[in-house]
Write a protein that holds these residues in place. Structure first.
Motif, PDB file in Angstrom:
ATOM      1  N   THR A  17       0.839  -1.211   0.000  1.00 40.01           N
ATOM      2  CA  THR A  17       0.000   0.000   0.000  1.00 40.01           C
ATOM      3  C   THR A  17       0.864   1.246   0.000  1.00 40.01           C
ATOM      4  N   ALA A  18       1.912   1.240   0.833  1.00 40.26           N
ATOM      5  CA  ALA A  18       2.813   2.397   0.895  1.00 40.26           C
ATOM      6  C   ALA A  18       3.490   2.628  -0.454  1.00 40.26           C
ATOM      7  N   LEU A  19       3.900   1.537  -1.129  1.00 48.84           N
ATOM      8  CA  LEU A  19       4.574   1.676  -2.411  1.00 48.84           C
ATOM      9  C   LEU A  19       3.616   2.192  -3.488  1.00 48.84           C
ATOM     10  N   TRP A  47      11.906  14.429  -4.803  1.00 47.12           N
ATOM     11  CA  TRP A  47      11.585  13.773  -3.533  1.00 47.12           C
ATOM     12  C   TRP A  47      10.679  12.565  -3.778  1.00 47.12           C
ATOM     13  N   THR A  48       9.758  12.700  -4.713  1.00 56.17           N
ATOM     14  CA  THR A  48       8.846  11.604  -5.030  1.00 56.17           C
ATOM     15  C   THR A  48       9.607  10.379  -5.530  1.00 56.17           C
ATOM     16  N   ILE A  66      11.977   4.834  -4.348  1.00 55.24           N
ATOM     17  CA  ILE A  66      13.123   3.925  -4.206  1.00 55.24           C
ATOM     18  C   ILE A  66      13.289   3.490  -2.756  1.00 55.24           C
ATOM     19  N   PHE A  67      13.207   4.443  -1.825  1.00 53.73           N
ATOM     20  CA  PHE A  67      13.422   4.137  -0.406  1.00 53.73           C
ATOM     21  C   PHE A  67      12.345   3.205   0.149  1.00 53.73           C
ATOM     22  N   ILE A  68      11.095   3.428  -0.247  1.00 57.41           N
ATOM     23  CA  ILE A  68      10.014   2.567   0.234  1.00 57.41           C
ATOM     24  C   ILE A  68      10.119   1.178  -0.395  1.00 57.41           C
ATOM     25  N   GLY A 123      12.603  -0.768   1.453  1.00 57.21           N
ATOM     26  CA  GLY A 123      12.352  -0.865   2.881  1.00 57.21           C
ATOM     27  C   GLY A 123      13.133   0.108   3.729  1.00 57.21           C
ATOM     28  N   TYR A 124      13.808   1.069   3.096  1.00 56.55           N
ATOM     29  CA  TYR A 124      14.581   2.035   3.878  1.00 56.55           C
ATOM     30  C   TYR A 124      13.667   2.975   4.658  1.00 56.55           C
ATOM     31  N   VAL A 125      12.550   3.349   4.064  1.00 49.73           N
ATOM     32  CA  VAL A 125      11.543   4.153   4.745  1.00 49.73           C
ATOM     33  C   VAL A 125      10.439   3.208   5.204  1.00 49.73           C
TER      34      VAL A 125
END
Length: 219
Positions: A158-160, A195-196, A201-203, A206-208
């Motif tokens: 969902t976050a991705l 930023w988007t 990439i970070f989500i 799993g970094y965020v």
């Protein structure tokens, strides 16, 4: 019919049906299932012959057969097919030495950080209780340290998806609990897109993760 006669009739009916008020609650609850297997009847429903003596003489990890007798206050609740099965199999172990499938631990402490770089802070002390049907050497309730892990229902997928579709408006950050960063992305149009892309990439790697240090649900 007089009140005294009614009282006598009620008492006789209670004796005939069996008074289960003295039967331990776990026993009564589990025996409500008419299809309960005989080897799943809780330990509180019966007494174990030579329990302590057997554990003193057995070898660790060995299979042990215990002779049991159902408690008089619970016997009327025991299924008929189980009343003649007066032996139970177990292992020569303390309760805390049993396999994990034989006990349940409660972890209600969210103070730990499962993503901490310090291994000691990723461990938490929890209270565990062996399953009702398991025969083992007491105590049946014990403490142990386990790897800290909890979730508050935040889904990685969902976050991705939010990051890819509505990341420019900060929806991914709001969803994960970072409302300040979410406002920053909203009013900067996702940092003009940079930023988007970074958050996608970070989500994805799993970094965020959720702001409360909980773990993602991988769905």
């Amino acid at each position: 019919m007089s009140n005294s006669a009614l009282f006598v009739i009620c008492c006789l009916a209670t004796v005939a049906m069996g008074d289960d008020s003295a039967c331990p609650e776990p026993c009564k609850i589990h025996l409500q299932d008419p299809e309960l297997p005989c080897d799943m009847i809780p330990v509180s429903c019966f007494t174990i012959e030579k329990h302590s003596e057997t554990y003193e003489s057995c070898h660790y990890g060995a299979n042990v057969t215990f002779n049991i007798s159902y408690s008089p206050e619970c016997e009327h609740l025991i299924p008929e097919q189980c009343k003649d099965e007066l032996s139970r199999e177990s292992q020569c172990k303390y309760c805390f030495q049993m396999d994990e499938k034989y006990y349940t631990c409660k972890n209600d402490n969210h103070e730990c950080n499962p993503k901490s770089s310090d291994r000691r802070s990723r461990k938490i002390k929890v209270s565990c209780e062996v399953n009702h049907e398991v025969i083992c050497k007491p105590p049946r309730i014990f403490s142990r340290k386990v790897t800290c892990s909890f979730t508050t229902g935040k889904s990685w997928s969902t976050a991705l998806i939010l990051s890819i579709t509505l990341g420019g408006f900060g929806a991914d950050r709001f969803y994960l609990g970072y409302w300040r960063e979410g406002l920053g992305k909203l009013f900067s149009f996702g940092g003009l897109g940079v930023w988007t892309i970074v958050d996608i990439i970070f989500i994805s790697v799993g970094y965020v993760s959720p702001a409360d240090n909980s773990l993602y649900i991988l769905t």
